[in-house]
Every structure is written in C-alpha cells, then in structure tokens.
Scaffold this active site. Structure first.
Site, mmCIF file in Angstrom:
data_model
loop_
_atom_site.group_PDB
_atom_site.id
_atom_site.type_symbol
_atom_site.label_atom_id
_atom_site.label_comp_id
_atom_site.label_asym_id
_atom_site.label_seq_id
_atom_site.Cartn_x
_atom_site.Cartn_y
_atom_site.Cartn_z
ATOM 1 N N SER A 90 3.942 3.220 8.434
ATOM 2 C CA SER A 90 3.232 2.429 7.456
ATOM 3 C C SER A 90 4.276 1.739 6.584
ATOM 4 C CB SER A 90 2.357 3.360 6.609
ATOM 5 O OG SER A 90 1.256 2.702 6.087
ATOM 6 N N ASP A 97 -0.405 -7.531 1.239
ATOM 7 C CA ASP A 97 0.108 -6.161 1.376
ATOM 8 C C ASP A 97 1.610 -6.200 1.649
ATOM 9 O OD1 ASP A 97 0.327 -3.450 1.649
ATOM 10 O OD2 ASP A 97 -0.722 -3.325 3.577
ATOM 11 N N HIS A 103 0.817 -1.218 0.000
ATOM 12 C CA HIS A 103 0.000 0.000 0.000
ATOM 13 C C HIS A 103 0.850 1.268 0.000
ATOM 14 C CE1 HIS A 103 0.373 -0.149 4.535
ATOM 15 N NE2 HIS A 103 0.474 1.149 4.347
ATOM 16 N N GLU A 140 19.181 6.870 9.260
ATOM 17 C CA GLU A 140 18.568 8.048 9.875
ATOM 18 C C GLU A 140 18.176 7.768 11.315
ATOM 19 O OE1 GLU A 140 18.341 11.166 10.404
ATOM 20 O OE2 GLU A 140 17.450 11.716 8.461
#
Length: 369
Positions: free
Chosen positions: A317, A219, A157, A177
């Site tokens: 996500s 997904d 997604h 990071e």
C-alpha cells in the site's frame, strides 16, 4: 580532518576512475563542474568505500582537473543538498534541481530474471518501507519510493487513511531492505550494506485528499526525511515523469511492474521483497468495472492488473507502479498503489493507482532544499 593516507587513497581511486574520460566535458541537468571535495555528499560516499555503481557514476560526471591531484566533476544538485540546506530556506525556486537526473535515477545493476516472483537483492533499490510506532511496539505497514535524497513518495491513505489507527505514528522510513527477517542480506556472496532507517521530518499529504472518499481521489503524499539518504547499490532514487510526454502517456498495451513486501494497513505478507508484472488496463474499461460497486475512476488514476493472483498483492500500500523508459531503460514511477478488489488479485478487477504524472506540479511545488 582527513589523514594524508586517507586523502591519497581517495585521490588515487579517483584518478584511476576518471583517467579514461574526456576532460572538459560540459555539464548537463543544472550540474556545476566543481572539485570533487566540494560535492559533499558524493565525496562522503566515496570515503565510505567505492562500488561499481559509484565508479560508473563518477566516470560519467568527470569534467576536468583543478590541478594534478584535484579532479572535478559535474556535481548533481542532489549531492549538494546538505550544503544547500544551510544556505537557503523555504520553497526552492527551482524544485526540479532537487530531483536526480537520469545519470542517477532509475538505475539498477542486477541481471534481472523476468517472470520471477522474488526480486534480486539489489533490484528496485528505491523501494521504501514505512515504519509506524504503536502503543505496544512498531511495524512496517505501507511502502513508498525514494525520489530524491530527502523525499519519499507514497499514498495519502498511508498517512491519514480511514483504516489507519489513530494511535499509530509514522516515524521512520527504511531504505536498502530486501529480507526483513535478517540483519544482513546476502545472496551467493552478494551482501547489502546496513539498512538506512531515517526519521520522517515532515508528512505532506495532498490537501484535497479525503480519507472517507470511496473513490480515493488525490491519494498521494510526500515524506520529507530528516537527513539525506546515502546512495549505493541498494539505495538509489527512481525517476519521476517530469516531461509532458510521460505525464500524458496512457501506456495502454504496456506492462509495468509492482514490487514490495505485500504490506498494508491490514496485512503483512512477505519477509522478502517481491515483484509482479501487470498489464495496463484501459481506463474506460476499468471505470466500467468499478461502476458496478459505485466507485468512480478518473483520468488522475491509472489501472493495472486484473489477472488472477497477479495484482498488487505483492506490492505495498503506497508503493509504486513502475515502468522503464524506452529510450534509456531508466525506471520511472507512474503510479502509487491506492486500492483494489477484495480479495486481492481477483480476476477481471484491476488495481487502481494514483497517476503520478497528473500530480507532478503538486510534487514539484512541495519540494524544498
């Protein structure tokens, strides 16, 4: 061409590192005992500077000497990836050889503070941020995890979702990071190196993923990078559950960890990488909860969380549900953040993750040198 001084410095460093090792050890995991200079990526990392993680890695890989000044190491296949890219094309006949073994993957060196919300500067060094170019700028709106020098695992997604504006283009992956608001991250004198912003060469979403499927089956996606990530204390891969034992484990009564910056297609929560421990929820119980909103949870998904304010709100996500191997303490990715309740962190409503173990065959089929 290396100067004589540079070569002497490198060789001297190696001799110190490996002098305590047993010469002639056998290589495991498909590695070959070759001169260090032929293990191209690892040799280049050493030229850039030594680190405690690199020292430990080299000690474990040492397998003898070509001659007095030429140490040999068990070169992991992933450190030959750059050389192999010029000598082979198409699908790799042995995709598992691309994946780092347990001497390399899922290792972090920090003294972890359990129960903390903010991660340590070098904690979960496989976490990735996905950069999207937009008509009026750019931003990070999804996450993923590094699983091999040229591959990041994320959610489908995040690359073809119904909430993803058509004008956005996934362009880069950022590795290494910690605090997105600072150029160089430092904590009590411990400073990370520069981040690695690597262009995405290929987006590989699962063929059976439907952006409009409210159940979000399949997904999962892979991002092939345009060049190898350079491993160091702040950038290294997480392990994949390749064994049948890990693929099939339900992990009930276990706790796992979600980490990230809380970035999704619709919100951006934190500058600093966060983490949270979440309990694995019985799939049948999870399915019963989501049946109340007419959503189906299958055995290709895994549920975790359901504690007020302590769900994957702190994850990204497309980010990872992670756990440690009881045998070796390596970290593995067992789930990919797929969807959850709104508002995030609602008590009694666990987050739903794509079960990585159910898609290992698919992942391996997509890996190329």
């Amino acid at each position: 061409m290396k100067t004589p001084f540079e070569k002497i410095r490198i060789i001297s460093c190696i001799l110190v590192i490996v002098s305590t090792n047993v010469v002639g050890q056998k290589c495991n995991g498909g590695a070959n005992c070759i001169p260090l200079e032929e293990c191209t990526d690892l040799f280049q990392q050493l030229k850039q500077g030594n680190s405690p993680q690199l020292t430990r890695l080299l000690r474990g890989l040492h397998c003898g000497f070509e001659d007095l000044n030429s140490p040999k190491i068990c070169c992991p296949p992933e450190f030959l990836a750059r050389r192999s890219a010029f000598s082979s094309a198409g699908t790799n006949s042995n995709p598992t050889s691309i994946l780092p073994n347990e001497k390399v993957c899922g290792i972090q060196n920090n003294d972890r503070i359990f129960g903390g919300i903010q991660t340590e500067i070098d904690e979960h060094p496989w976490m990735a941020l996905l950069r999207y170019d937009k008509p009026l700028g750019w931003g990070f709106y999804c996450g993923g995890v590094l699983i091999a020098p040229m591959y990041v695992l994320t959610a489908a997604h995040c690359v073809k979702g119904s909430d993803l504006p058509s004008s956005w283009q996934l362009s880069q992956v950022r590795l290494g990071e910690w605090n997105t608001s600072t150029e160089t991250d430092c904590v009590e004198g411990d400073c990370s190196g520069p981040v690695q912003d690597i262009p995405v060469q290929q987006i590989i979403a699962h063929e059976n993923y439907d952006p409009n499927d409210k159940d979000q089956q399949n997904d999962i996606a892979l991002l092939r990078l345009s060049r190898n990530a350079q491993f160091n204390d702040f950038v290294s891969p997480i392990c994949l559950p390749t064994s049948n034992e890990l693929r099939q484990n339900e992990f009930e009564s276990d706790y796992m960890e979600v980490a990230g910056w809380g970035k999704t297609e619709t919100r951006s929560e934190s500058d600093v990488k966060l983490k949270v421990r979440v309990p694995i929820v019985n799939r049948e119980e999870c399915a019963n909860v989501y049946s109340n909103v007419d959503r189906r949870v299958t055995n290709k998904q895994i549920c975790a969380g359901g504690l007020a304010g302590r769900d994957s709100c702190r994850g990204d996500s497309g980010g990872a549900l992670m756990g440690q191997s009881p045998k070796a303490n390596n970290w593995y990715v067992f789930g990919v953040v797929s969807y959850g309740p709104s508002p995030c962190g609602t008590e009694g409503w666990p987050g739903v993750y794509t079960r990585v173990g159910s898609f290992m065959d698919w992942i391996l089929s997509k890996l190329e040198q």
